[in-house]
Scaffold this active site. Structure first.
Site, PDB file in Angstrom:
ATOM      1  N   LYS A  76       0.850  -1.199   0.000  1.00  0.00           N
ATOM      2  CA  LYS A  76       0.000   0.000   0.000  1.00  0.00           C
ATOM      3  C   LYS A  76       0.885   1.248   0.000  1.00  0.00           C
ATOM      4  O   LYS A  76       1.905   1.290   0.692  1.00  0.00           O
ATOM      5  CB  LYS A  76      -0.895  -0.008   1.239  1.00  0.00           C
ATOM      6  CG  LYS A  76      -1.889   1.143   1.314  1.00  0.00           C
ATOM      7  CD  LYS A  76      -2.769   1.015   2.561  1.00  0.00           C
ATOM      8  CE  LYS A  76      -3.810   2.127   2.650  1.00  0.00           C
ATOM      9  NZ  LYS A  76      -4.659   2.000   3.854  1.00  0.00           N
ATOM     10  N   SER A 151      -9.564   2.074   3.005  1.00  0.00           N
ATOM     11  CA  SER A 151      -8.713   2.773   2.081  1.00  0.00           C
ATOM     12  C   SER A 151      -7.707   1.907   1.330  1.00  0.00           C
ATOM     13  O   SER A 151      -7.141   2.352   0.335  1.00  0.00           O
ATOM     14  CB  SER A 151      -7.966   3.864   2.848  1.00  0.00           C
ATOM     15  OG  SER A 151      -7.096   3.293   3.812  1.00  0.00           O
ATOM     16  N   SER A 175      -9.740  -0.236   7.146  1.00  0.00           N
ATOM     17  CA  SER A 175      -9.196  -0.094   5.798  1.00  0.00           C
ATOM     18  C   SER A 175      -8.563  -1.333   5.174  1.00  0.00           C
ATOM     19  O   SER A 175      -8.261  -1.326   3.988  1.00  0.00           O
ATOM     20  CB  SER A 175      -8.164   1.023   5.763  1.00  0.00           C
ATOM     21  OG  SER A 175      -8.831   2.244   5.609  1.00  0.00           O
TER      22      SER A 175
HETATM   23  N1  GLN Z   1     -12.880   4.396   6.439  1.00  0.00           N
HETATM   24  C1  GLN Z   1     -12.267   4.827   7.662  1.00  0.00           C
HETATM   25  C2  GLN Z   1     -11.866   6.267   7.542  1.00  0.00           C
HETATM   26  O1  GLN Z   1     -12.185   6.841   6.573  1.00  0.00           O
HETATM   27  C3  GLN Z   1     -11.097   3.956   7.991  1.00  0.00           C
HETATM   28  C4  GLN Z   1      -9.886   4.280   7.221  1.00  0.00           C
HETATM   29  C5  GLN Z   1      -8.719   3.453   7.582  1.00  0.00           C
HETATM   30  O2  GLN Z   1      -8.847   2.412   8.236  1.00  0.00           O
HETATM   31  N2  GLN Z   1      -7.546   3.920   7.190  1.00  0.00           N
HETATM   32  O3  GLN Z   1     -11.263   6.825   8.402  1.00  0.00           O
END
Ligand code: GLN
Length: 476
Positions: A76, A151, A175
């Site tokens: 990532k 994400s 994410s």
């Molecule tokens: N969707 C969540 C956010 O927008 C989690 C994101 C993540 O785990 N990096 O913060």
């Protein structure tokens, strides 16, 4: 997934390499071919062809033995790989090159893994659909008109589509698990502190955790075993050993709050089917409750924004990445750099975070959220006196159409409703596919006690073959 040339798993790859049936270089070439042919999915923001080929040739020359020798992985793009750009899906870091390897990356490298490139993600990890990326959304390989989840969307898409054998992602509020669920792969978010965060670009430091996306439970375990372990360079890294007892019947709690109230009946049925399959394996299925779970989402979004507003203060055009070209004064340079370098969602979170931390509102918002976080931790501790792990859906829905939630941040935040409490409590969570609606995968989530990832992997391993859906990629 049908049998195309990049569908193998780690044990098969090892056997083929050891018998001389194929070289690491040939395997990596096939993966590179696959990901180049599928660039329309936008899963990678950088492909490191030359580095990958050289690393594979090194494996073939016998210079890089190890448990992951020759295994093609995707990283990532908020995790540092020395000498490669690291953008975090942001214009702010476009062109910035990582000066060192993240600890997780260094461990994978030492284990013989080959890095194919950096995968697309929501900007600084902020998002649930991968649509908040400066490089555009990654697309779901099952239906490219739909989101991958976020994400770590590029990582999930790459693994699902056979553009990497496994991938590394990060999970602050879901994410890894959410895109794993939407793309039909396995996603492991380890215990907070089980994997070093050294070299992971910070979003919300008390929640961030590096983890694994893979196509089989065993592959997820193999990669996790390489990256876990204490690291003195991360002050929050745990020093206690992982817990792994022999297989025996367990008590598994069906988390009431996450299976009631408006949950799609098909998703509930798929999760209950997992419970039945676990029962058949001799485990006890019992009712479990986390009364404060309903406040997890609000608590998470206050804490993550507060921490993000502080962590992202360092991007001011002085040291890292993007700097505006036309500012007369220093203060204009800061302002314009941040205005031009960050996308809307990141700005929204910095504003929200600064607000909840501001003198007049600190106790009302941030203080309340910290107290709520403690209540959630206590609820989990109480639940784990009665049960060995908890079973829930990963998400309230399947992959949705690209664009559907973009104008409504609140409905976007709602897809994290079952994942955020796990980060707030620092627990391990594992998502695996357990059904499908109209061809789109559904994810089940197992939540465990700290350092009990192996139990979650064992349990998922026992039932995965019987519950996994047949998934057809758009390319088939
Ligand atoms: N969707 C969540 C956010 O927008 C989690 C994101 C993540 O785990 N990096 O913060």
């Amino acid at each position: 997934m049908a049998d195309h040339p990049t569908t193998g798993d780690i044990p098969t790859l090892r056997a083929q390499r050891e018998s001389g049936a194929q070289t690491a270089r040939a395997v990596v070439d096939r993966y590179l071919e696959r990901l180049q042919a599928r660039r329309d999915l936008n899963s990678y923001v950088l492909v490191a062809e030359d580095d990958a080929r050289t690393a594979a040739e090194d494996v073939d020359a016998g210079n890089r033995p190890g448990p992951l020798a020759g295994v093609p992985l995707a990283i990532k793009d908020n995790i540092l790989v020395e000498g490669q750009p690291c953008t975090c899906g942001s214009r702010m870091l476009d062109g910035w090159v990582a000066p060192y390897d993240a600890t997780a990356v260094a461990r994978l490298r030492a284990a013989g893994a080959v890095f194919l490139g950096k995968t697309n993600c929501d900007e600084f990890g902020m998002g649930s659909s991968n649509e908040n990326s400066y490089f555009g959304p990654a697309k779901n390989p099952i239906d490219p008109s739909r989101v991958t989840g976020g994400s770590s969307g590029g990582s999930a898409a790459a693994v699902a589509d056979g553009q990497a054998m496994a991938a590394i992602g990060s999970d602050t509020g879901g994410s890894i698990r959410l895109p794993a669920s939407y793309c039909g792969v396995i996603g492991l978010k380890p215990t907070y502190g089980a994997v070093s965060r050294w070299g992971l670009v910070a979003f919300a430091s008390s929640l961030d955790q590096i983890g694994v996306l893979a196509r089989t439970v065993d592959d997820a375990r193999s990669v996790f075993h390489v990256i876990r372990g204490h690291d003195p360079r991360d002050a929050t890294s745990r020093t206690d050993p992982p817990i792994h007892e022999e297989t025996r019947p367990r008590r598994i709690g069906l988390l009431r709050e996450y299976l009631e109230e408006g949950l799609d009946p098909d998703i509930r049925a798929a999760v209950l089917k997992v419970a039945d399959a676990l029962k058949e394996q001799g485990h006890d299925i019992v009712d479990a409750s986390l009364p404060s779970a309903r406040y997890a989402l609000q608590t998470y979004y206050i804490i993550c924004c507060a921490e993000a507003s502080s962590n992202l203060a360092r991007y001011d055009g002085v040291k890292y990445g993007y700097r505006t070209g036309n500012a007369a004064e220093l203060i204009d340079m800061f302002e314009q750099t941040r205005d031009q370098g960050f996308g809307d969602e990141v700005k929204r979170r910095i504003l929200l975070g600064s607000y909840v931390l501001s003198a007049g509102y600190f106790d009302q918002y941030y203080g309340t959220a910290q107290r709520m976080r403690q209540a959630i931790i206590s609820d989990y501790t109480r639940a784990f006196v009665e049960v060995d792990c908890l079973l829930t859906p990963t998400a309230p829905n399947c992959a949705f159409p690209i664009g559907e939630k973009l104008d409504d941040p609140l409905t976007m935040y709602l897809v994290d409703v079952y994942t955020t409490s796990v980060n707030l409590a620092g627990l391990p969570g594992l998502s695996f596919p357990c059904g499908a609606i109209g061809g789109l995968p559904i994810g089940a989530q197992l939540i465990g006690r700290p350092m009990e990832e192996d139990l979650l992997l064992d349990l998922a391993g026992q039932v995965y073959e019987s519950v996994r859906p047949t998934i057809t990629l758009a390319s088939e």
